[in-house]
Motif scaffolding. Structure first.
Motif, PDB file in Angstrom:
ATOM      1  N   UNK A  32      -4.739 -17.058  24.605  1.00 50.73           N
ATOM      2  CA  UNK A  32      -3.820 -15.839  24.091  1.00 50.73           C
ATOM      3  C   UNK A  32      -2.134 -15.852  25.121  1.00 50.73           C
ATOM      4  N   UNK A  33      -2.969 -16.292  26.619  1.00 52.74           N
ATOM      5  CA  UNK A  33      -1.694 -16.073  27.332  1.00 52.74           C
ATOM      6  C   UNK A  33      -0.276 -17.609  26.521  1.00 52.74           C
ATOM      7  N   UNK A  34      -0.966 -18.185  27.141  1.00 55.51           N
ATOM      8  CA  UNK A  34      -0.648 -19.537  26.455  1.00 55.51           C
ATOM      9  C   UNK A  34       0.696 -19.338  24.977  1.00 55.51           C
ATOM     10  N   UNK A  35      -0.655 -18.974  24.442  1.00 52.31           N
ATOM     11  CA  UNK A  35      -0.164 -18.705  22.721  1.00 52.31           C
ATOM     12  C   UNK A  35       1.531 -17.797  23.260  1.00 52.31           C
ATOM     13  N   UNK A  36       1.106 -16.934  23.687  1.00 55.00           N
ATOM     14  CA  UNK A  36       2.830 -15.644  24.191  1.00 55.00           C
ATOM     15  C   UNK A  36       3.499 -16.015  24.542  1.00 55.00           C
ATOM     16  N   UNK A  37       3.465 -17.294  25.725  1.00 49.98           N
ATOM     17  CA  UNK A  37       4.487 -17.451  26.158  1.00 49.98           C
ATOM     18  C   UNK A  37       5.528 -18.649  25.306  1.00 49.98           C
ATOM     19  N   UNK A  38       4.362 -19.770  24.322  1.00 49.90           N
ATOM     20  CA  UNK A  38       5.673 -20.100  23.315  1.00 49.90           C
ATOM     21  C   UNK A  38       5.785 -19.001  22.840  1.00 49.90           C
ATOM     22  N   UNK A  39       5.634 -18.411  22.205  1.00 50.81           N
ATOM     23  CA  UNK A  39       5.701 -17.430  21.055  1.00 50.81           C
ATOM     24  C   UNK A  39       7.058 -16.500  21.597  1.00 50.81           C
ATOM     25  N   UNK A  40       7.255 -16.252  22.978  1.00 55.20           N
ATOM     26  CA  UNK A  40       8.145 -15.864  23.918  1.00 55.20           C
ATOM     27  C   UNK A  40       9.383 -16.484  23.657  1.00 55.20           C
ATOM     28  N   UNK A  41       9.175 -18.061  24.047  1.00 62.62           N
ATOM     29  CA  UNK A  41      10.181 -19.328  24.359  1.00 62.62           C
ATOM     30  C   UNK A  41      10.531 -19.055  22.288  1.00 62.62           C
ATOM     31  N   UNK A  42      10.235 -19.054  21.995  1.00 58.58           N
ATOM     32  CA  UNK A  42       9.818 -18.981  20.480  1.00 58.58           C
ATOM     33  C   UNK A  42      11.058 -17.879  19.675  1.00 58.58           C
ATOM     34  N   UNK A  43      10.569 -16.928  20.415  1.00 63.30           N
ATOM     35  CA  UNK A  43      12.052 -15.731  19.451  1.00 63.30           C
ATOM     36  C   UNK A  43      13.250 -15.891  21.439  1.00 63.30           C
ATOM     37  N   UNK A  44      12.972 -16.144  22.224  1.00 68.22           N
ATOM     38  CA  UNK A  44      13.807 -16.210  22.958  1.00 68.22           C
ATOM     39  C   UNK A  44      15.128 -17.642  22.304  1.00 68.22           C
ATOM     40  N   UNK A  45      14.322 -18.908  21.428  1.00 70.48           N
ATOM     41  CA  UNK A  45      15.293 -19.719  21.570  1.00 70.48           C
ATOM     42  C   UNK A  45      16.122 -19.432  19.960  1.00 70.48           C
ATOM     43  N   UNK A  46      14.829 -18.837  19.210  1.00 67.41           N
ATOM     44  CA  UNK A  46      15.690 -18.685  17.739  1.00 67.41           C
ATOM     45  C   UNK A  46      16.418 -17.287  17.213  1.00 67.41           C
ATOM     46  N   UNK A  48      18.514 -15.351  20.131  1.00 73.81           N
ATOM     47  CA  UNK A  48      19.459 -15.360  21.452  1.00 73.81           C
ATOM     48  C   UNK A  48      20.242 -16.390  20.655  1.00 73.81           C
ATOM     49  N   UNK A  49      21.663 -16.172  20.786  1.00 75.44           N
ATOM     50  CA  UNK A  49      22.727 -16.832  20.289  1.00 75.44           C
ATOM     51  C   UNK A  49      23.783 -17.286  21.878  1.00 75.44           C
ATOM     52  N   UNK A  50      24.167 -17.298  22.398  1.00 75.31           N
ATOM     53  CA  UNK A  50      23.608 -18.874  22.207  1.00 75.31           C
ATOM     54  C   UNK A  50      22.478 -19.028  22.971  1.00 75.31           C
ATOM     55  N   UNK A  51      21.677 -19.643  22.395  1.00 79.14           N
ATOM     56  CA  UNK A  51      20.125 -19.706  22.609  1.00 79.14           C
ATOM     57  C   UNK A  51      19.884 -20.051  24.677  1.00 79.14           C
ATOM     58  N   UNK A  52      19.566 -19.315  25.119  1.00 82.31           N
ATOM     59  CA  UNK A  52      19.107 -19.619  26.658  1.00 82.31           C
ATOM     60  C   UNK A  52      18.122 -21.155  26.968  1.00 82.31           C
ATOM     61  N   UNK A  53      17.068 -20.902  26.129  1.00 84.12           N
ATOM     62  CA  UNK A  53      15.987 -22.169  26.059  1.00 84.12           C
ATOM     63  C   UNK A  53      17.022 -23.218  25.488  1.00 84.12           C
ATOM     64  N   UNK A  54      16.243 -24.086  26.648  1.00 81.86           N
ATOM     65  CA  UNK A  54      17.265 -25.969  26.393  1.00 81.86           C
ATOM     66  C   UNK A  54      16.369 -27.029  26.229  1.00 81.86           C
ATOM     67  N   UNK A  55      15.212 -26.499  26.597  1.00 83.35           N
ATOM     68  CA  UNK A  55      13.976 -27.953  26.842  1.00 83.35           C
ATOM     69  C   UNK A  55      14.027 -28.518  25.228  1.00 83.35           C
TER      70      UNK A  55
END
Length: 85
Positions: A32-46, A48-55
């Protein structure tokens, strides 16, 4: 018990939680912890404009969150059904 006495103090996590054990895939609690990190990065990437996630793009993070969740049910041998062990 001796285990509880050993696992107290300011660095209990270094004594009680060794890396090989943390990497075991049978423990549903590891997922669950790993899935939560991916979910958080998804939310930030989707969201936020412009996206803070670059990888990677938002689709990749969403896929990883879904795959990690599915892997818990496959590799954790059902322990997630009974509680995180």
């Amino acid at each position: 018990p001796d285990f509880m006495r050993q696992c107290s103090g300011p660095i209990w996590w270094m004594i009680c939680w060794e890396e090989p054990r943390a990497r075991e895939t049978w423990r549903a609690y590891n997922y669950p912890h790993v899935a939560a990190v991916y979910w958080s990065l998804y939310r930030l990437s989707r969201m936020e404009s412009p996206s803070r996630v670059k990888r990677a793009d938002w689709q990749w993070y969403l896929r990883q969150a879904a795959r990690t969740t599915a892997a818990m049910w496959k590799h954790a041998k059902g322990y997630g059904r009974w509680g995180l062990t």
